[in-house]
Design a protein around this motif. Structure first.
Motif, PDB file in Angstrom:
ATOM      1  N   ARG A 147     -16.184   6.445   6.859  1.00  0.00           N
ATOM      2  CA  ARG A 147     -14.871   6.527   6.223  1.00  0.00           C
ATOM      3  C   ARG A 147     -14.783   5.501   5.105  1.00  0.00           C
ATOM      4  O   ARG A 147     -15.337   4.417   5.194  1.00  0.00           O
ATOM      5  CB  ARG A 147     -13.766   6.273   7.238  1.00  0.00           C
ATOM      6  CG  ARG A 147     -13.699   7.340   8.310  1.00  0.00           C
ATOM      7  CD  ARG A 147     -12.400   7.210   9.088  1.00  0.00           C
ATOM      8  NE  ARG A 147     -12.151   8.373   9.909  1.00  0.00           N
ATOM      9  CZ  ARG A 147     -11.628   9.513   9.485  1.00  0.00           C
ATOM     10  NH1 ARG A 147     -11.330   9.658   8.215  1.00  0.00           N
ATOM     11  NH2 ARG A 147     -11.413  10.521  10.301  1.00  0.00           N
ATOM     12  N   THR A 173      -3.717   4.067  -2.042  1.00  0.00           N
ATOM     13  CA  THR A 173      -4.845   4.116  -1.111  1.00  0.00           C
ATOM     14  C   THR A 173      -5.030   5.556  -0.651  1.00  0.00           C
ATOM     15  O   THR A 173      -4.102   6.153  -0.097  1.00  0.00           O
ATOM     16  CB  THR A 173      -4.583   3.200   0.101  1.00  0.00           C
ATOM     17  OG1 THR A 173      -4.322   1.880  -0.370  1.00  0.00           O
ATOM     18  CG2 THR A 173      -5.774   3.159   1.025  1.00  0.00           C
ATOM     19  N   ILE A 174      -6.231   6.097  -0.896  1.00  0.00           N
ATOM     20  CA  ILE A 174      -6.539   7.484  -0.535  1.00  0.00           C
ATOM     21  C   ILE A 174      -7.794   7.487   0.343  1.00  0.00           C
ATOM     22  O   ILE A 174      -8.859   7.032  -0.093  1.00  0.00           O
ATOM     23  CB  ILE A 174      -6.781   8.336  -1.798  1.00  0.00           C
ATOM     24  CG1 ILE A 174      -5.522   8.329  -2.686  1.00  0.00           C
ATOM     25  CG2 ILE A 174      -7.182   9.758  -1.406  1.00  0.00           C
ATOM     26  CD1 ILE A 174      -5.734   8.946  -4.052  1.00  0.00           C
ATOM     27  N   PRO A 175      -7.689   7.980   1.580  1.00  0.00           N
ATOM     28  CA  PRO A 175      -8.864   8.001   2.454  1.00  0.00           C
ATOM     29  C   PRO A 175      -9.867   9.075   2.034  1.00  0.00           C
ATOM     30  O   PRO A 175      -9.489  10.154   1.563  1.00  0.00           O
ATOM     31  CB  PRO A 175      -8.272   8.309   3.834  1.00  0.00           C
ATOM     32  CG  PRO A 175      -6.988   9.010   3.560  1.00  0.00           C
ATOM     33  CD  PRO A 175      -6.491   8.501   2.233  1.00  0.00           C
ATOM     34  N   ARG A 218      -9.028   2.923  -3.718  1.00  0.00           N
ATOM     35  CA  ARG A 218      -7.867   2.078  -3.991  1.00  0.00           C
ATOM     36  C   ARG A 218      -7.680   1.972  -5.500  1.00  0.00           C
ATOM     37  O   ARG A 218      -8.605   1.589  -6.214  1.00  0.00           O
ATOM     38  CB  ARG A 218      -8.062   0.697  -3.377  1.00  0.00           C
ATOM     39  CG  ARG A 218      -8.209   0.747  -1.860  1.00  0.00           C
ATOM     40  CD  ARG A 218      -8.536  -0.596  -1.284  1.00  0.00           C
ATOM     41  NE  ARG A 218      -8.620  -0.538   0.174  1.00  0.00           N
ATOM     42  CZ  ARG A 218      -9.037  -1.548   0.914  1.00  0.00           C
ATOM     43  NH1 ARG A 218      -9.390  -2.701   0.358  1.00  0.00           N
ATOM     44  NH2 ARG A 218      -9.088  -1.426   2.217  1.00  0.00           N
ATOM     45  N   GLU A 276     -11.994   4.178   1.627  1.00  0.00           N
ATOM     46  CA  GLU A 276     -10.684   4.255   0.993  1.00  0.00           C
ATOM     47  C   GLU A 276     -10.835   4.032  -0.493  1.00  0.00           C
ATOM     48  O   GLU A 276     -11.420   3.036  -0.916  1.00  0.00           O
ATOM     49  CB  GLU A 276      -9.734   3.177   1.542  1.00  0.00           C
ATOM     50  CG  GLU A 276      -9.177   3.463   2.896  1.00  0.00           C
ATOM     51  CD  GLU A 276      -8.148   2.434   3.317  1.00  0.00           C
ATOM     52  OE1 GLU A 276      -7.378   2.750   4.232  1.00  0.00           O
ATOM     53  OE2 GLU A 276      -8.100   1.325   2.744  1.00  0.00           O
ATOM     54  N   GLU A 278       0.826  -1.201   0.000  1.00  0.00           N
ATOM     55  CA  GLU A 278       0.000   0.000   0.000  1.00  0.00           C
ATOM     56  C   GLU A 278       0.862   1.254   0.000  1.00  0.00           C
ATOM     57  O   GLU A 278       1.814   1.363   0.757  1.00  0.00           O
ATOM     58  CB  GLU A 278      -0.932   0.011   1.214  1.00  0.00           C
ATOM     59  CG  GLU A 278      -2.054  -0.980   1.111  1.00  0.00           C
ATOM     60  CD  GLU A 278      -3.099  -0.786   2.190  1.00  0.00           C
ATOM     61  OE1 GLU A 278      -3.187   0.315   2.786  1.00  0.00           O
ATOM     62  OE2 GLU A 278      -3.832  -1.745   2.436  1.00  0.00           O
ATOM     63  N   ARG A 282       0.097   4.927   0.687  1.00  0.00           N
ATOM     64  CA  ARG A 282      -0.972   5.767   1.236  1.00  0.00           C
ATOM     65  C   ARG A 282      -0.756   7.237   0.889  1.00  0.00           C
ATOM     66  O   ARG A 282       0.374   7.716   0.873  1.00  0.00           O
ATOM     67  CB  ARG A 282      -1.072   5.595   2.740  1.00  0.00           C
ATOM     68  CG  ARG A 282      -1.460   4.188   3.139  1.00  0.00           C
ATOM     69  CD  ARG A 282      -1.843   4.116   4.608  1.00  0.00           C
ATOM     70  NE  ARG A 282      -2.527   2.883   4.874  1.00  0.00           N
ATOM     71  CZ  ARG A 282      -3.828   2.690   4.700  1.00  0.00           C
ATOM     72  NH1 ARG A 282      -4.575   3.676   4.275  1.00  0.00           N
ATOM     73  NH2 ARG A 282      -4.389   1.532   4.962  1.00  0.00           N
ATOM     74  N   SER A 286      -3.075  11.323   0.645  1.00  0.00           N
ATOM     75  CA  SER A 286      -4.119  12.184   1.189  1.00  0.00           C
ATOM     76  C   SER A 286      -4.959  12.719   0.039  1.00  0.00           C
ATOM     77  O   SER A 286      -4.457  12.918  -1.072  1.00  0.00           O
ATOM     78  CB  SER A 286      -3.513  13.365   1.944  1.00  0.00           C
ATOM     79  OG  SER A 286      -2.730  12.913   3.020  1.00  0.00           O
TER      80      SER A 286
END
Length: 159
Positions: free
Chosen positions: A116, A135-137, A120, A118, A9, A11, A13
């Motif tokens: 929430r 992966t972006i929240p 992907r 994610e 992953e 990660r 923002s």
């Protein structure tokens, strides 16, 4: 074993570019819609849609550079980007040093409107095993809802 063959992953923002082995991507906008439409194709569909605008490019080479799998994980549920609208960033060839701006549309069950999630993204077709996974929240609580969103074909733009 997931630790051995699972994805690596990367990660990021929301709003910021994230670089994996084959992709550079940034999710720049997201909205819920009650309908999505592709005007040129005379296609539309009602439902609970999440439309995410993504800016993407090839990371190091244009060979196999495309976003071939885009999913949205919400809790323990995972949804793939819809292939129904023709105007999608999915499988669009990506260029090195030139951004492509497009959308991913996720058709979600009516109860997925908050919490929430994610986003992907990967260039692998079926799974991100043994590859990078961007992966972006996303905080679904903060997203606006609009009656309808028109989806445009992906477009090249200067970075």
């Amino acid at each position: 074993d997931e630790d051995v063959i699972g994805p690596t992953e990367v990660r990021g923002s929301f709003g910021e570019p994230v670089e994996s082995r084959t992709l550079i991507a940034a999710a720049t906008d997201a909205t819920f819609a009650d309908e999505v439409a592709v005007p040129g194709a005379d296609w539309s569909a009602e439902g609970n849609w999440l439309v995410v605008t993504v800016i993407a490019s090839a990371a190091h080479t244009e060979v196999d550079a495309a976003m071939n799998l885009a999913t949205l994980a919400v809790g323990d549920r995972v949804f793939q980007a819809s292939e129904r609208p023709d105007a999608s960033l999915m499988s669009t060839p990506l260029r090195l040093g030139i951004d492509t701006v497009g959308t991913l549309a996720f058709e979600l069950p009516p109860d997925v409107t908050s919490g929430r999630a994610e986003l992907r993204l990967t260039s692998s077709y079926l799974t991100a095993e043994l590859d990078d996974l961007i992966t972006i929240p996303l905080d679904l609580d903060d997203l606006p809802r609009t009656p309808s969103v028109e989806l445009d074909d992906p477009e090249l733009s200067a970075p």
